[in-house]
Scaffold this motif. Structure first.
Motif, mmCIF file in Angstrom:
data_model
loop_
_atom_site.group_PDB
_atom_site.id
_atom_site.type_symbol
_atom_site.label_atom_id
_atom_site.label_comp_id
_atom_site.label_asym_id
_atom_site.label_seq_id
_atom_site.Cartn_x
_atom_site.Cartn_y
_atom_site.Cartn_z
ATOM 1 N N GLU A 15 0.624 -1.406 -0.083
ATOM 2 C CA GLU A 15 -0.169 0.026 -0.047
ATOM 3 C C GLU A 15 0.814 1.313 0.048
ATOM 4 O OE1 GLU A 15 -3.194 2.343 2.938
ATOM 5 O OE2 GLU A 15 -3.128 0.211 3.218
ATOM 6 N N GLY A 16 1.972 1.122 0.716
ATOM 7 C CA GLY A 16 2.884 2.355 0.751
ATOM 8 C C GLY A 16 3.336 2.446 -0.491
ATOM 9 N N LEU A 17 4.025 1.567 -1.291
ATOM 10 C CA LEU A 17 4.442 1.743 -2.452
ATOM 11 C C LEU A 17 3.427 2.112 -3.584
ATOM 12 C CD1 LEU A 17 6.714 -1.516 -2.960
ATOM 13 C CD2 LEU A 17 7.478 0.633 -2.912
ATOM 14 N N ALA A 18 2.206 1.597 -3.449
ATOM 15 C CA ALA A 18 1.238 2.364 -4.381
ATOM 16 C C ALA A 18 0.802 3.605 -4.170
ATOM 17 C CB ALA A 18 -0.364 1.368 -4.051
ATOM 18 N N ARG A 19 1.085 4.288 -3.005
ATOM 19 C CA ARG A 19 0.934 5.435 -2.544
ATOM 20 C C ARG A 19 1.915 6.470 -3.121
ATOM 21 N NH1 ARG A 19 -3.269 6.956 1.000
ATOM 22 N NH2 ARG A 19 -4.320 5.111 1.989
ATOM 23 N N ASP A 20 3.157 5.796 -2.920
ATOM 24 C CA ASP A 20 4.329 6.523 -3.562
ATOM 25 C C ASP A 20 4.174 6.557 -5.026
ATOM 26 O OD1 ASP A 20 5.557 6.814 -0.983
ATOM 27 O OD2 ASP A 20 7.004 5.362 -1.112
ATOM 28 N N LEU A 21 3.782 5.548 -5.711
ATOM 29 C CA LEU A 21 3.507 5.591 -7.179
ATOM 30 C C LEU A 21 2.564 6.615 -7.494
ATOM 31 C CD1 LEU A 21 4.123 4.454 -9.917
ATOM 32 C CD2 LEU A 21 2.416 2.645 -9.369
ATOM 33 N N VAL A 22 1.379 6.827 -6.844
ATOM 34 C CA VAL A 22 0.183 7.706 -7.052
ATOM 35 C C VAL A 22 1.047 9.084 -7.090
ATOM 36 C CG1 VAL A 22 -1.842 8.813 -6.300
ATOM 37 C CG2 VAL A 22 -1.680 6.288 -6.785
ATOM 38 N N ASN A 23 1.951 9.352 -6.063
ATOM 39 C CA ASN A 23 2.484 10.637 -5.699
ATOM 40 C C ASN A 23 3.397 11.074 -6.925
ATOM 41 O OD1 ASN A 23 5.006 12.167 -4.627
ATOM 42 N ND2 ASN A 23 3.499 12.866 -3.710
ATOM 43 N N ARG A 24 4.296 9.967 -7.390
ATOM 44 C CA ARG A 24 5.105 10.372 -8.537
ATOM 45 C C ARG A 24 4.142 10.547 -9.992
ATOM 46 N NH1 ARG A 24 7.017 8.931 -4.446
ATOM 47 N NH2 ARG A 24 9.118 8.914 -3.830
ATOM 48 N N ILE A 25 3.156 9.935 -10.011
ATOM 49 C CA ILE A 25 2.172 10.122 -11.180
ATOM 50 C C ILE A 25 1.823 11.443 -11.267
ATOM 51 C CG2 ILE A 25 -0.089 9.077 -12.353
ATOM 52 C CD1 ILE A 25 0.837 6.406 -11.393
ATOM 53 N N SER A 52 3.337 -6.860 -7.670
ATOM 54 C CA SER A 52 2.413 -7.143 -6.862
ATOM 55 C C SER A 52 1.943 -6.055 -6.106
ATOM 56 C CB SER A 52 3.017 -8.216 -5.769
ATOM 57 O OG SER A 52 2.269 -8.430 -4.757
ATOM 58 N N ALA A 53 2.402 -5.006 -5.555
ATOM 59 C CA ALA A 53 1.827 -3.715 -5.313
ATOM 60 C C ALA A 53 0.956 -3.053 -6.072
ATOM 61 C CB ALA A 53 2.977 -2.749 -4.828
ATOM 62 N N ILE A 54 1.236 -3.304 -7.400
ATOM 63 C CA ILE A 54 0.375 -2.787 -8.432
ATOM 64 C C ILE A 54 -0.839 -3.343 -8.620
ATOM 65 C CG2 ILE A 54 0.063 -2.062 -11.049
ATOM 66 C CD1 ILE A 54 2.916 -1.092 -10.794
ATOM 67 N N SER A 59 -7.168 -0.634 -8.353
ATOM 68 C CA SER A 59 -8.159 0.050 -8.495
ATOM 69 C C SER A 59 -7.864 1.502 -7.826
ATOM 70 C CB SER A 59 -9.446 -0.554 -7.804
ATOM 71 O OG SER A 59 -10.026 -1.709 -8.554
ATOM 72 N N TYR A 60 -7.249 1.560 -6.634
ATOM 73 C CA TYR A 60 -6.591 2.728 -6.049
ATOM 74 C C TYR A 60 -5.964 3.595 -6.733
ATOM 75 C CZ TYR A 60 -3.960 5.569 -2.881
ATOM 76 O OH TYR A 60 -3.517 6.781 -2.334
ATOM 77 N N ILE A 61 -4.869 2.990 -7.528
ATOM 78 C CA ILE A 61 -4.062 3.656 -8.278
ATOM 79 C C ILE A 61 -4.736 4.406 -9.840
ATOM 80 C CG2 ILE A 61 -1.993 3.604 -9.947
ATOM 81 C CD1 ILE A 61 -0.924 1.127 -8.123
ATOM 82 N N CYS A 62 -5.615 3.528 -10.177
ATOM 83 C CA CYS A 62 -6.288 4.022 -11.418
ATOM 84 C C CYS A 62 -7.153 5.237 -10.997
ATOM 85 C CB CYS A 62 -7.045 2.794 -12.162
ATOM 86 S SG CYS A 62 -5.957 1.926 -12.889
ATOM 87 N N ALA A 67 -6.612 7.063 -14.245
ATOM 88 C CA ALA A 67 -6.094 6.220 -15.218
ATOM 89 C C ALA A 67 -7.143 5.370 -16.016
ATOM 90 C CB ALA A 67 -4.776 5.267 -14.870
ATOM 91 N N ASP A 68 -7.407 5.536 -17.378
ATOM 92 C CA ASP A 68 -8.249 4.689 -18.071
ATOM 93 C C ASP A 68 -7.739 3.455 -18.227
ATOM 94 O OD1 ASP A 68 -9.943 6.675 -17.892
ATOM 95 O OD2 ASP A 68 -10.247 7.097 -20.053
ATOM 96 N N ASP A 69 -6.468 3.413 -18.499
ATOM 97 C CA ASP A 69 -5.722 2.116 -18.614
ATOM 98 C C ASP A 69 -4.378 2.124 -18.084
ATOM 99 O OD1 ASP A 69 -4.924 -0.423 -20.120
ATOM 100 O OD2 ASP A 69 -3.787 0.589 -21.422
#
Length: 100
Positions: A15-25, A52-54, A59-62, A67-69
């Motif tokens: 979840e932390g990695l996903a949040r960091d990814l969202v921040n960078r995006i 795995s984190a993605i 759904s959270y990241i998109c 993000a549509d895709d």
């Protein structure tokens, strides 16, 4: 006396990695002067430590990035794909394309 369990579960780490990814995006969206309401397509370089984190937070990241895709790619990036650093162990290429 108080005892704390400081072990981080795999789910929490992902979840932390996903949040960091969202921040960078979101930072890349801002750098490319995209509107807050613009939908995007994402291409993220496949990384064993990040895949795995993605998948588990897809759904959270998109939803957070509009993000549509979202595709995990081994190579063959289109456009200018900058290298982003999520932590000292994970650096991946990330491409954002505005949906027309």
């Amino acid at each position: 006396t108080v005892a704390l369990d400081v072990d981080i579960s795999k789910e929490l780490e992902e979840e932390g990695l996903a949040r960091d990814l969202v921040n960078r995006i979101q930072n890349l969206r801002k750098d490319r002067q995209l509107e807050v309401t613009d939908h995007i397509n994402l291409q993220i370089e496949s990384s064993e430590m990040l895949n795995s984190a993605i998948r588990n937070n897809f759904s959270y990241i998109c939803s957070e990035t509009l993000a549509d895709d979202l595709q995990l790619k081994e190579d063959d990036f289109t456009g200018n794909a900058p290298l982003i650093e999520l932590n000292e162990n994970i650096k991946v290429k990330l491409n954002i394309e505005k949906v027309s």
